[in-house]
Write a protein that holds these residues in place. Structure first.
Motif, PDB file in Angstrom:
ATOM      1  N   GLY A 111       0.808  -1.207   0.000  1.00 44.64           N
ATOM      2  CA  GLY A 111       0.000   0.000   0.000  1.00 44.64           C
ATOM      3  C   GLY A 111       0.840   1.254   0.000  1.00 44.64           C
ATOM      4  N   LYS A 116      -0.363   7.365   2.844  1.00 40.45           N
ATOM      5  CA  LYS A 116      -1.711   6.823   2.980  1.00 40.45           C
ATOM      6  C   LYS A 116      -2.570   7.724   3.869  1.00 40.45           C
ATOM      7  N   VAL A 153      -4.674   5.769  -1.247  1.00 40.90           N
ATOM      8  CA  VAL A 153      -4.692   4.543  -0.447  1.00 40.90           C
ATOM      9  C   VAL A 153      -5.343   4.850   0.893  1.00 40.90           C
TER      10      VAL A 153
END
Length: 476
Positions: free
Chosen positions: A239, A271, A249
């Motif tokens: 990720g 993220k 993400v």
């Protein structure tokens, strides 16, 4: 190595994720000496996984930047050549060890995690998370009333395990929901059938979602929406890599399973993070809304753990045939251990890697060894990201999503039986060259630079790590 050389490990990694073999010559490496030294060919595995991921990123840039089939674009040499720095790879494979938070080094393993002598062998435990720690002690009948710290409890644990056989400890702890694996001997030869490195199945139906084609493309995964249902360490590395390459993400965790702050500070770069209880009707409705417009789902929970929520890969692709679904497990997808929990260190113990890597005085005493990095985690993470990028490239042409399955055991089998060892490359290594710093809600972070890249691509994350669980459950 020049772009015309064919590195066997890179070719294997690239074709395992569905890449066309003739493109692998576009990957070359800049050496850094004897990085990631080990008995097993860790350096070759590490650079191959990053090389395959970098090539997949370059390929997706080409797929989004013009028209024509993938073959036509390759013939026109629109896929740029990729050069991977082995120094950057080695530093990134140690990212959790190089991390400093306001100058402080995180603790890699808790006192109750590690190798322990039993009456007949060795056993490896993993107790970094509070719930795993509690289950380990409870399964072994060790009281924990809070009067002793973990260093004192480690002595009690060592004494208890010394009276038991390793296999009995393994099964007792497993039955109690904890994590312990008996040391397996070094394999004398490769088994007749290796655990696959990657398993892929394309969706039967076409979906409606494709990425817009435009030139130039800011980043290969620009506009891609990723639901990240993963925890330590391979899934979060995947990720983190997709976020580097432009994806939105969104990591989703259950509020009752808190994450270790130091771990998230390392793997949460780029993220966002939100908390949803899939067992609660309201949260489940929000999750389904996110899923309806997602491009990718990453899942690293035990096989079957999310099926009761309708999130089995087959069910996801039936409802959303354009999804790219990447699943990750510890022990593979068939056999008696397929449903068991696991981490890199445990898979090293259970596959024979720890026995192979015993060296020096430790080997003389029979004590197991370890790889120089959590290479199964990191290597698998870059393979997952490579497969996702390739899935998105193929979807541009076919409209179909796909399901991919990876495992730490599959990467371990490849390392032991499928990667050829080579002499150290030329060059010198200084980890500081591949480090940078940023401010974050956790403090000042000194962290590893990403090793994945291609000419003109991003060389760092667009945003630093945020607080775990602090973001709204919505796409940006």
């Amino acid at each position: 190595m020049t772009p015309t050389d064919h590195d066997a490990a890179t070719l294997h990694a690239w074709t395992a994720v569905g890449g066309r073999p003739e493109l692998v010559g576009r990957v070359s490496y800049a050496g850094a000496g004897d990085v990631l030294p080990a008995k097993l060919p860790v350096r070759q595995l590490a650079r191959a996984t990053v090389g395959a991921c970098s090539l997949a990123a370059a390929e997706l840039v080409a797929a989004r930047g013009g028209t024509g089939t993938p073959g036509e674009r390759a013939a026109a040499q629109r896929i740029p050549e990729v050069r991977v720095a082995e120094g950057a790879v080695a530093t990134a494979f140690h990212s959790e060890r190089h991390l400093r938070i306001d100058g402080r080094a995180p603790t890699a393993f808790a006192p109750l995690s590690g190798f322990w002598r039993t009456s007949d062998n060795w056993v490896r435990t993993h107790a970094n998370y509070p719930h795993h720690r509690a289950r380990l002690l409870r399964a072994l009948g060790i009281p924990d009333d809070g009067s002793r710290d973990d260093r004192a409890l480690a002595g009690v644990l060592a004494a208890e395990l010394a009276t038991r056989e390793a296999a009995e400890v393994q099964e007792t702890v497993y039955a109690g929901g904890g994590l312990a694996v008996a040391l397996a001997p070094a394999p004398a030869a490769a088994p007749d059938e290796l655990v696959p490195l990657v398993e892929t199945r394309e969706a039967a139906e076409r979906g409606s979602r494709r990425l817009p084609a435009r030139a130039p493309v800011a980043a290969p995964a620009d506009g891609v929406r990723v639901l990240d249902l993963t925890r330590v360490l391979a899934g979060p590395v995947a990720g983190r890599t997709l976020a580097l390459l432009g994806a939105d993400v969104l990591r989703v965790d259950a509020p009752q399973l808190p994450e270790d702050a130091d771990t998230y500070a390392d793997t949460g770069m780029g993220k966002r993070s939100t908390l949803l209880d899939l067992g609660a009707a309201g949260d489940r409705e929000v999750f389904e809304e996110l899923l309806a417009t997602a491009d990718v789902v990453l899942s690293a929970y035990r096989p079957g753990a999310l099926d009761r929520y309708g999130l089995a890969p087959e069910a996801l692709l039936d409802r959303h045939p354009g999804l790219v679904v990447a699943q990750l497990s510890a022990w593979g997808w068939t056999g008696p251990w397929a449903g068991r929990r696991g981490f890199d260190s445990l898979v090293q113990a259970g596959t024979g890697i720890a026995a192979i890597e015993a060296t020096g005085a430790a080997a003389a005493s029979g004590r197991p060894g370890a790889l120089p990095a959590q290479a199964l985690d990191h290597g698998t993470g870059y393979l997952v990201a490579a497969g996702v990028l390739r899935g998105l490239t193929e979807r541009q042409e076919t409209g179909r999503g796909r399901r991919m399955r990876y495992s730490l055991a599959g990467t371990a089998a490849w390392l032991m039986h499928g990667v050829r060892r080579e002499a150290p490359s030329e060059g010198a290594y200084d980890a500081r060259r591949w480090m940078t710093a940023c401010e974050s809600p956790y403090g000042k972070l000194d962290h590893a630079l990403p090793p994945v890249g291609y000419p003109g691509g991003p060389n760092g994350w667009a945003r630093p790590v945020g607080l775990w669980g602090a973001d709204a459950p919505a796409w940006r």
